[in-house]
Design a protein around this motif. Structure first.
Motif, PDB file in Angstrom:
ATOM      1  N   GLY A 175      10.199   3.876   3.050  1.00  0.00           N
ATOM      2  CA  GLY A 175      11.009   4.867   2.485  1.00  0.00           C
ATOM      3  C   GLY A 175      11.479   5.942   3.607  1.00  0.00           C
ATOM      4  N   PHE A 176      10.522   6.266   4.495  1.00  0.00           N
ATOM      5  CA  PHE A 176      11.144   7.145   5.564  1.00  0.00           C
ATOM      6  C   PHE A 176      12.374   6.302   6.264  1.00  0.00           C
ATOM      7  CE2 PHE A 176      11.061   9.032   9.903  1.00  0.00           C
ATOM      8  CZ  PHE A 176      10.931  10.219   9.772  1.00  0.00           C
ATOM      9  N   ASP A 177      11.880   5.316   6.856  1.00  0.00           N
ATOM     10  CA  ASP A 177      12.995   4.470   7.544  1.00  0.00           C
ATOM     11  C   ASP A 177      14.180   4.346   6.824  1.00  0.00           C
ATOM     12  OD1 ASP A 177      11.138   4.176   9.735  1.00  0.00           O
ATOM     13  OD2 ASP A 177      11.289   2.343   9.875  1.00  0.00           O
ATOM     14  N   ALA A 178      14.074   3.897   5.639  1.00  0.00           N
ATOM     15  CA  ALA A 178      15.315   3.747   4.775  1.00  0.00           C
ATOM     16  C   ALA A 178      16.034   5.277   4.731  1.00  0.00           C
ATOM     17  CB  ALA A 178      15.213   3.351   3.406  1.00  0.00           C
TER      18      ALA A 178
ATOM     19  N   VAL B 119      20.039   5.761   6.307  1.00  0.00           N
ATOM     20  CA  VAL B 119      20.997   6.420   5.284  1.00  0.00           C
ATOM     21  C   VAL B 119      21.544   7.949   6.198  1.00  0.00           C
ATOM     22  CG1 VAL B 119      21.515   7.471   3.260  1.00  0.00           C
ATOM     23  CG2 VAL B 119      20.264   5.341   3.177  1.00  0.00           C
ATOM     24  N   ARG B 120      20.589   8.511   6.705  1.00  0.00           N
ATOM     25  CA  ARG B 120      21.080   9.889   7.373  1.00  0.00           C
ATOM     26  C   ARG B 120      22.032   9.585   8.571  1.00  0.00           C
ATOM     27  NH1 ARG B 120      21.677  12.216  12.056  1.00  0.00           N
ATOM     28  NH2 ARG B 120      20.930  14.327  12.262  1.00  0.00           N
ATOM     29  N   ASN B 121      21.611   8.278   9.327  1.00  0.00           N
ATOM     30  CA  ASN B 121      22.531   8.372  10.662  1.00  0.00           C
ATOM     31  C   ASN B 121      23.604   7.456  10.197  1.00  0.00           C
ATOM     32  OD1 ASN B 121      20.671   9.195  12.226  1.00  0.00           O
ATOM     33  ND2 ASN B 121      19.259   7.367  12.437  1.00  0.00           N
ATOM     34  N   ALA B 122      23.799   6.736   8.966  1.00  0.00           N
ATOM     35  CA  ALA B 122      24.959   6.181   8.430  1.00  0.00           C
ATOM     36  C   ALA B 122      26.133   7.219   7.983  1.00  0.00           C
ATOM     37  CB  ALA B 122      24.735   5.258   7.518  1.00  0.00           C
ATOM     38  N   LEU B 123      25.616   8.360   7.709  1.00  0.00           N
ATOM     39  CA  LEU B 123      26.317   9.545   7.056  1.00  0.00           C
ATOM     40  C   LEU B 123      26.533  10.803   8.026  1.00  0.00           C
ATOM     41  CD1 LEU B 123      24.971   9.431   3.337  1.00  0.00           C
ATOM     42  CD2 LEU B 123      27.140   8.198   4.335  1.00  0.00           C
ATOM     43  N   TRP B 124      25.664  10.779   9.157  1.00  0.00           N
ATOM     44  CA  TRP B 124      25.629  12.210   9.640  1.00  0.00           C
ATOM     45  C   TRP B 124      25.511  11.936  11.434  1.00  0.00           C
ATOM     46  CZ3 TRP B 124      26.484  16.838   7.349  1.00  0.00           C
ATOM     47  CH2 TRP B 124      26.209  18.104   8.172  1.00  0.00           C
ATOM     48  N   ARG B 125      26.432  12.832  11.855  1.00  0.00           N
ATOM     49  CA  ARG B 125      26.308  12.807  13.286  1.00  0.00           C
ATOM     50  C   ARG B 125      25.840  14.269  13.805  1.00  0.00           C
ATOM     51  NH1 ARG B 125      26.461   8.133  12.488  1.00  0.00           N
ATOM     52  NH2 ARG B 125      27.223   6.467  13.426  1.00  0.00           N
ATOM     53  N   PRO B 126      25.270  14.321  14.851  1.00  0.00           N
ATOM     54  CA  PRO B 126      24.573  13.203  15.684  1.00  0.00           C
ATOM     55  C   PRO B 126      23.295  12.651  15.201  1.00  0.00           C
ATOM     56  CG  PRO B 126      23.847  15.413  16.634  1.00  0.00           C
ATOM     57  CD  PRO B 126      24.970  15.537  15.497  1.00  0.00           C
ATOM     58  N   GLN B 127      23.150  11.291  15.624  1.00  0.00           N
ATOM     59  CA  GLN B 127      22.042  10.536  15.120  1.00  0.00           C
ATOM     60  C   GLN B 127      20.698  11.110  15.453  1.00  0.00           C
ATOM     61  OE1 GLN B 127      22.306   6.503  16.257  1.00  0.00           O
ATOM     62  NE2 GLN B 127      23.586   6.150  14.370  1.00  0.00           N
ATOM     63  N   PHE B 128      19.807  11.104  14.641  1.00  0.00           N
ATOM     64  CA  PHE B 128      18.327  11.405  14.929  1.00  0.00           C
ATOM     65  C   PHE B 128      17.633   9.868  14.790  1.00  0.00           C
ATOM     66  CE2 PHE B 128      14.011  13.006  14.500  1.00  0.00           C
ATOM     67  CZ  PHE B 128      14.124  14.242  15.308  1.00  0.00           C
ATOM     68  N   VAL B 129      17.257   9.545  16.023  1.00  0.00           N
ATOM     69  CA  VAL B 129      16.827   8.122  15.956  1.00  0.00           C
ATOM     70  C   VAL B 129      15.002   8.584  15.835  1.00  0.00           C
ATOM     71  CG1 VAL B 129      16.063   6.181  17.347  1.00  0.00           C
ATOM     72  CG2 VAL B 129      18.425   7.125  17.102  1.00  0.00           C
TER      73      VAL B 129
ATOM     74  N   SER C  48       0.651  -1.293   0.028  1.00  0.00           N
ATOM     75  CA  SER C  48      -0.008  -0.090   0.014  1.00  0.00           C
ATOM     76  C   SER C  48       0.947   1.127  -0.084  1.00  0.00           C
ATOM     77  CB  SER C  48      -0.756  -0.105   1.235  1.00  0.00           C
ATOM     78  OG  SER C  48      -0.101   0.007   2.465  1.00  0.00           O
ATOM     79  N   ARG C  49       0.337   2.586  -0.335  1.00  0.00           N
ATOM     80  CA  ARG C  49       1.019   3.720  -0.358  1.00  0.00           C
ATOM     81  C   ARG C  49       1.558   3.971   1.166  1.00  0.00           C
ATOM     82  NH1 ARG C  49      -1.655   9.663  -1.842  1.00  0.00           N
ATOM     83  NH2 ARG C  49       0.315  10.762  -1.631  1.00  0.00           N
ATOM     84  N   ALA C  50       0.876   3.679   2.119  1.00  0.00           N
ATOM     85  CA  ALA C  50       1.297   3.855   3.564  1.00  0.00           C
ATOM     86  C   ALA C  50       2.543   3.084   3.701  1.00  0.00           C
ATOM     87  CB  ALA C  50       0.170   3.729   4.606  1.00  0.00           C
ATOM     88  N   TYR C  51       2.351   1.687   3.354  1.00  0.00           N
ATOM     89  CA  TYR C  51       3.392   0.986   3.544  1.00  0.00           C
ATOM     90  C   TYR C  51       4.962   1.280   2.948  1.00  0.00           C
ATOM     91  CZ  TYR C  51       6.283  -3.529   2.830  1.00  0.00           C
ATOM     92  OH  TYR C  51       7.170  -4.356   3.021  1.00  0.00           O
ATOM     93  N   TRP C  52       4.847   1.757   1.821  1.00  0.00           N
ATOM     94  CA  TRP C  52       5.950   2.269   1.090  1.00  0.00           C
ATOM     95  C   TRP C  52       6.427   3.654   1.543  1.00  0.00           C
ATOM     96  CZ3 TRP C  52       8.620  -1.135  -1.090  1.00  0.00           C
ATOM     97  CH2 TRP C  52       7.942  -2.474  -1.964  1.00  0.00           C
ATOM     98  N   SER C  53       5.466   4.350   2.091  1.00  0.00           N
ATOM     99  CA  SER C  53       5.853   5.576   2.788  1.00  0.00           C
ATOM    100  C   SER C  53       6.876   5.489   3.980  1.00  0.00           C
ATOM    101  CB  SER C  53       4.751   6.413   2.998  1.00  0.00           C
ATOM    102  OG  SER C  53       4.139   6.788   1.788  1.00  0.00           O
ATOM    103  N   LEU C  54       6.343   4.572   4.704  1.00  0.00           N
ATOM    104  CA  LEU C  54       6.932   4.253   5.986  1.00  0.00           C
ATOM    105  C   LEU C  54       8.478   3.391   5.785  1.00  0.00           C
ATOM    106  CD1 LEU C  54       4.007   2.888   8.285  1.00  0.00           C
ATOM    107  CD2 LEU C  54       5.075   5.205   8.110  1.00  0.00           C
TER     108      LEU C  54
END
Length: 267
Positions: free
Chosen positions: A202-205, A209-219, A194-200
């Motif tokens: 994509g957001f988590d992905a 990526v953001r937390n792998a490349l940037w500090r401090p982390q934003f969980v 579903s659209r909601a499935y892919w949205s969530l």
């Protein structure tokens, strides 16, 4: 975001590149104008279901943000309500939304709580509602003795990694009196594809990526709070757990509830 009163794209970008605490300090003045604030229909459904579990004297809003959950607890608790959060900015907004009774104009109450006279069951002496206090603290190390009959949390669990969840639940357990209840809503997972499935997804992905490349982390992950794991961690923390449908949020086409209330009781 979505409204003229919400944060701009630039403001969201700055927040996203900050730590969780500083990011929410920045977002706090406009938080209630974003989709991140728990919708009123969810607040109402939770309040209506939790009312059946009472009565309650004291309530704790864990990760209270700008105080939407405190508004719910004020309708349910008779003596005292405490909101705890580690963002000074969010607590400042919450204090402004829930000023002491003596500072509030006559006939005026917090928008999320409704006028005090609507619910006589929660009125204290002389028709006043419960006392409201605010505490700045990390939910992973709550500074409370077993003092509360009811603990509530809304929309905050994505900020905790799965490995931190048991410790968080244990802290809440230690803040409740015997027989006290820890409640929170949990939505049914969106259908695969579903659209909601892919949205969530994509957001988590993007966050990973953001937390792998940037500090401090934003969980902030939407797909790590799986019901089976949550129930297991609550049980390990000492709670007796049951689920009840949130009738006010309706049902899905297959007849299953759109959301349930997790009720965890300290025995």
């Amino acid at each position: 975001m979505y409204t003229e009163q919400g944060p701009t794209v630039r403001e969201l970008a700055v927040q996203a590149l900050s730590s969780i605490e500083h990011g929410y300090d920045l977002l706090a003045p406009k938080f209630d104008h974003t989709p991140y604030r728990t919708p009123d229909r969810v607040l109402d459904a939770v309040r209506d279901e939790v009312r059946r579990l009472g009565p309650f004297d004291t309530g704790l809003d864990v990760c209270c943000g700008t105080g939407a959950g405190v508004g719910v607890l004020r309708r349910l608790c008779r003596e005292r309500v405490v909101g705890v959060d580690f963002s000074a900015g969010m607590l400042a907004e919450a204090r402004a939304a829930f000023p002491p009774e003596g500072e509030r104009p006559a006939g005026e109450g917090p928008a999320s709580a409704g006028p005090a006279e609507e619910d006589p069951a929660t009125e204290g002496p002389a028709g006043e509602g419960p006392a409201v206090d605010w505490v700045r603290a990390d939910a992973r190390s709550l500074p409370f003795a077993p003092a509360f009959d009811l603990a509530l949390s809304l929309g905050a669990f994505g900020h905790f990694l799965p490995a931190e969840r048991f410790g968080l639940f244990a802290e809440v357990y230690g803040s409740l009196r015997p027989g006290g209840q820890f409640v929170f809503p949990i939505g049914a997972p969106p259908p695969v594809g579903s659209r909601a499935y892919w949205s969530l997804l994509g957001f988590d992905a993007a966050m990973r990526v953001r937390n792998a490349l940037w500090r401090p982390q934003f969980v902030m992950y939407y797909r790590t709070f799986r019901l089976g794991d949550v129930l297991e961690d609550l049980t390990r923390a000492g709670f007796a757990v049951r689920l009840t449908p949130l009738a006010g949020l309706g049902r899905r086409p297959d007849g299953s509830p759109r959301a349930r209330l997790v009720v965890a009781t300290r025995e």
